[in-house]
Scaffold this motif. Structure first.
Motif, PDB file in Angstrom:
ATOM      1  N   ASN A  92       0.818  -1.210   0.000  1.00  0.00           N
ATOM      2  CA  ASN A  92       0.000   0.000   0.000  1.00  0.00           C
ATOM      3  C   ASN A  92       0.851   1.259   0.000  1.00  0.00           C
ATOM      4  N   ILE A  93       2.117   1.100   0.363  1.00  0.00           N
ATOM      5  CA  ILE A  93       3.033   2.242   0.416  1.00  0.00           C
ATOM      6  C   ILE A  93       4.051   2.190  -0.717  1.00  0.00           C
ATOM      7  N   TYR A  94       4.533   0.975  -1.005  1.00  0.00           N
ATOM      8  CA  TYR A  94       5.590   0.816  -1.996  1.00  0.00           C
ATOM      9  C   TYR A  94       5.049   0.078  -3.234  1.00  0.00           C
ATOM     10  N   PRO A  95       4.907   0.765  -4.360  1.00  0.00           N
ATOM     11  CA  PRO A  95       4.374   0.114  -5.571  1.00  0.00           C
ATOM     12  C   PRO A  95       5.295  -0.969  -6.130  1.00  0.00           C
ATOM     13  N   ASP A  96       6.571  -0.969  -5.739  1.00  0.00           N
ATOM     14  CA  ASP A  96       7.494  -1.986  -6.232  1.00  0.00           C
ATOM     15  C   ASP A  96       7.598  -3.189  -5.288  1.00  0.00           C
ATOM     16  N   ALA A  97       6.676  -3.282  -4.321  1.00  0.00           N
ATOM     17  CA  ALA A  97       6.686  -4.412  -3.382  1.00  0.00           C
ATOM     18  C   ALA A  97       6.510  -5.720  -4.140  1.00  0.00           C
ATOM     19  N   ILE A  98       7.213  -6.748  -3.704  1.00  0.00           N
ATOM     20  CA  ILE A  98       7.199  -8.053  -4.368  1.00  0.00           C
ATOM     21  C   ILE A  98       6.452  -9.066  -3.494  1.00  0.00           C
ATOM     22  N   ARG A  99       5.514  -9.777  -4.122  1.00  0.00           N
ATOM     23  CA  ARG A  99       4.763 -10.798  -3.392  1.00  0.00           C
ATOM     24  C   ARG A  99       5.480 -12.141  -3.491  1.00  0.00           C
ATOM     25  N   TYR A 100       5.538 -12.819  -2.360  1.00  0.00           N
ATOM     26  CA  TYR A 100       6.129 -14.152  -2.324  1.00  0.00           C
ATOM     27  C   TYR A 100       5.063 -15.202  -2.647  1.00  0.00           C
ATOM     28  N   ASN A 101       5.403 -16.181  -3.448  1.00  0.00           N
ATOM     29  CA  ASN A 101       4.505 -17.315  -3.673  1.00  0.00           C
ATOM     30  C   ASN A 101       4.624 -18.340  -2.559  1.00  0.00           C
ATOM     31  N   ALA A 102       5.836 -18.493  -2.038  1.00  0.00           N
ATOM     32  CA  ALA A 102       6.069 -19.462  -0.962  1.00  0.00           C
ATOM     33  C   ALA A 102       7.220 -18.978  -0.089  1.00  0.00           C
ATOM     34  N   LEU A 103       7.151 -19.312   1.183  1.00  0.00           N
ATOM     35  CA  LEU A 103       8.182 -18.960   2.149  1.00  0.00           C
ATOM     36  C   LEU A 103       8.367 -20.110   3.125  1.00  0.00           C
ATOM     37  N   SER A 104       9.570 -20.250   3.637  1.00  0.00           N
ATOM     38  CA  SER A 104       9.763 -21.162   4.767  1.00  0.00           C
ATOM     39  C   SER A 104       9.406 -20.404   6.041  1.00  0.00           C
ATOM     40  N   TYR A 105       9.199 -21.131   7.124  1.00  0.00           N
ATOM     41  CA  TYR A 105       8.924 -20.471   8.398  1.00  0.00           C
ATOM     42  C   TYR A 105      10.083 -19.556   8.769  1.00  0.00           C
ATOM     43  N   ASP A 106      11.314 -20.061   8.626  1.00  0.00           N
ATOM     44  CA  ASP A 106      12.494 -19.283   9.002  1.00  0.00           C
ATOM     45  C   ASP A 106      12.577 -17.984   8.202  1.00  0.00           C
ATOM     46  N   GLU A 107      12.260 -18.052   6.910  1.00  0.00           N
ATOM     47  CA  GLU A 107      12.303 -16.845   6.082  1.00  0.00           C
ATOM     48  C   GLU A 107      11.286 -15.817   6.567  1.00  0.00           C
ATOM     49  N   ALA A 108      10.089 -16.274   6.898  1.00  0.00           N
ATOM     50  CA  ALA A 108       9.047 -15.358   7.371  1.00  0.00           C
ATOM     51  C   ALA A 108       9.454 -14.694   8.682  1.00  0.00           C
ATOM     52  N   ILE A 109      10.129 -15.457   9.545  1.00  0.00           N
ATOM     53  CA  ILE A 109      10.549 -14.922  10.839  1.00  0.00           C
ATOM     54  C   ILE A 109      11.756 -13.994  10.682  1.00  0.00           C
ATOM     55  N   GLU A 110      12.781 -14.452   9.956  1.00  0.00           N
ATOM     56  CA  GLU A 110      14.020 -13.683   9.828  1.00  0.00           C
ATOM     57  C   GLU A 110      13.811 -12.375   9.075  1.00  0.00           C
ATOM     58  N   ARG A 111      12.903 -12.380   8.092  1.00  0.00           N
ATOM     59  CA  ARG A 111      12.666 -11.168   7.309  1.00  0.00           C
ATOM     60  C   ARG A 111      11.644 -10.235   7.965  1.00  0.00           C
ATOM     61  N   LYS A 112      11.112 -10.660   9.114  1.00  0.00           N
ATOM     62  CA  LYS A 112      10.152  -9.843   9.877  1.00  0.00           C
ATOM     63  C   LYS A 112       9.019  -9.351   8.978  1.00  0.00           C
ATOM     64  N   LEU A 113       8.385 -10.290   8.307  1.00  0.00           N
ATOM     65  CA  LEU A 113       7.382  -9.949   7.306  1.00  0.00           C
ATOM     66  C   LEU A 113       5.994  -9.664   7.886  1.00  0.00           C
ATOM     67  N   LYS A 114       5.834  -9.831   9.177  1.00  0.00           N
ATOM     68  CA  LYS A 114       4.570  -9.510   9.862  1.00  0.00           C
ATOM     69  C   LYS A 114       3.391 -10.283   9.283  1.00  0.00           C
ATOM     70  N   VAL A 115       3.639 -11.543   8.942  1.00  0.00           N
ATOM     71  CA  VAL A 115       2.558 -12.410   8.479  1.00  0.00           C
ATOM     72  C   VAL A 115       1.563 -12.620   9.615  1.00  0.00           C
ATOM     73  N   MET A 116       2.106 -12.942  10.767  1.00  0.00           N
ATOM     74  CA  MET A 116       1.370 -13.085  12.018  1.00  0.00           C
ATOM     75  C   MET A 116       2.393 -12.905  13.124  1.00  0.00           C
ATOM     76  N   ASP A 117       1.948 -12.831  14.359  1.00  0.00           N
ATOM     77  CA  ASP A 117       2.914 -12.591  15.424  1.00  0.00           C
ATOM     78  C   ASP A 117       3.849 -13.794  15.579  1.00  0.00           C
ATOM     79  N   LEU A 118       4.999 -13.556  16.178  1.00  0.00           N
ATOM     80  CA  LEU A 118       6.032 -14.585  16.253  1.00  0.00           C
ATOM     81  C   LEU A 118       5.593 -15.814  17.026  1.00  0.00           C
TER      82      LEU A 118
END
Length: 250
Positions: free
Chosen positions: A181-207
Motif C-alpha cells: 500500500n506504500i511501496y508500488p514496487d513491493a514483491i509478493r512471495y509465492n512461498a516462504l519457509s517459516y524461518d524466512e518469514a521470521i528472519e525477514r520480519k514480514l509480519k505475516v502473524m505474530d512470532l
C-alpha cells in the motif's frame, strides 16, 4: 460455486482452520458489521462445507476494537484485550446467524470465555465431534487470555484440532517484502519457509503464532478474502496467495 477450470472439485485438505480478520466483517464501512459482506463470506464457507470439508473458524475483532490499539491509548492492556475477545464473540454470532439462516449450514460457536447463554465453552473433543458431524465450528474469544493475539489463537486451535492447514484470510493477496500500500514496487512471495518469514520480519502473524506453526509443521496460506471464491480455491489446492512452511519445511 466458483472454481478455476484447471482445478477439480476435489479438496486438497480434509480439515481446515480458517482465520478471518475482524476488519473483513466491516466490509467497506471500516467499522462495525456489514451484512452483505458477512453473507458473502458465509456463502463461500457453505460452498466449501458442501464438498465435505471440515471447517473450524477463528475470527478477529478489529472491526469493533483492537486490544493493542486501545492499550496504546492508555487503557489497561489486559482489559483492552478482554474487550477484544468479546468483540470476537459478536462477530462469531453474526457469522453463525448467516450460515444457519441463509445457507442452512449447521454451526456451533464455542467460546474460550464462558458465556453459556450464547455459546458453548471450548472443549476440544466436542469441537472435533462437531466437525466430524459436518458442523462448522466458530471459535470465539481468542485463547481466553490477554496478551495473545487471535492469530496465536488460530494457530493453537488448528494444532489442537489436527487441521491440515491454516487459511489466513486477509485484505491483501499474500505476503510481500514490504507494504504494497506504500511501496508500488513491493514483491509478493509465492512461498516462504517459516524461518524466512521470521528472519525477514514480514509480519505475516505474530512470532508466537508463527513459531507454533513451525514447531508443528502446520502450513499457512495467506490470501485475499475480497476476491470471491478464494476460500474454495485454497481448499482445492489452487496456487493463490502465499504459502508458508509445511511438512517439508525444515
Amino acid at each position: 460455486m466458483v472454481a478455476d477450470d484447471d482445478i477439480e472439485d476435489n479438496p486438497r485438505f480434509k480439515r481446515v482452520l480458517l482465520k478471518l480478520s475482524g476488519e473483513v466483517f466491516a466490509g467497506g464501512k471500516g467499522f462495525g458489521l456489514d451484512t452483505e459482506t458477512i453473507h458473502k463470506i458465509a456463502r463461500e464457507i457453505a460452498e466449501v462445507q458442501a464438498l465435505g470439508v471440515q471447517i473450524a473458524i477463528v475470527v478477529g475483532a478489529g472491526n469493533i476494537i483492537r486490544g493493542n490499539v486501545a492499550a496504546e491509548s492508555g487503557m489497561e492492556h489486559a482489559t483492552a484485550d478482554y474487550m477484544g475477545m468479546l468483540g470476537t464473540v459478536i462477530n462469531s454470532l453474526s457469522l453463525q446467524e448467516a450460515l444457519e439462516t441463509k445457507f442452512n449450514v449447521p454451526t456451533r460457536v464455542q467460546s474460550a470465555i464462558t458465556m453459556s447463554a450464547v455459546a458453548e465453552p471450548f472443549i476440544r473433543r466436542r469441537a472435533v465431534r462437531h466437525l466430524e458431524k459436518g458442523r462448522v465450528v466458530i471459535l470465539a474469544a481468542g485463547t481466553g487470555n490477554p496478551f495473545f493475539t487471535t492469530d496465536t489463537a488460530a494457530s493453537l486451535r488448528a494444532i489442537e484440532l489436527h487441521a491440515d492447514v491454516l487459511l489466513k484470510a486477509t485484505k491483501v493477496d499474500g505476503v510481500y517484502d514490504k507494504d504494497p500500500n506504500i511501496y508500488p514496487d513491493a514483491i509478493r512471495y509465492n512461498a516462504l519457509s517459516y524461518d524466512e518469514a521470521i528472519e525477514r520480519k514480514l509480519k505475516v502473524m505474530d512470532l508466537t503464532a508463527l513459531a507454533m506453526c513451525m514447531e508443528n509443521k502446520l502450513p499457512v496460506i495467506v490470501f485475499d478474502i475480497n476476491d470471491y471464491g478464494n476460500i474454495l480455491r485454497a481448499v482445492l489446492g489452487a496456487n493463490i496467495g502465499t504459502t508458508i512452511g509445511g511438512k517439508q519445511d525444515g
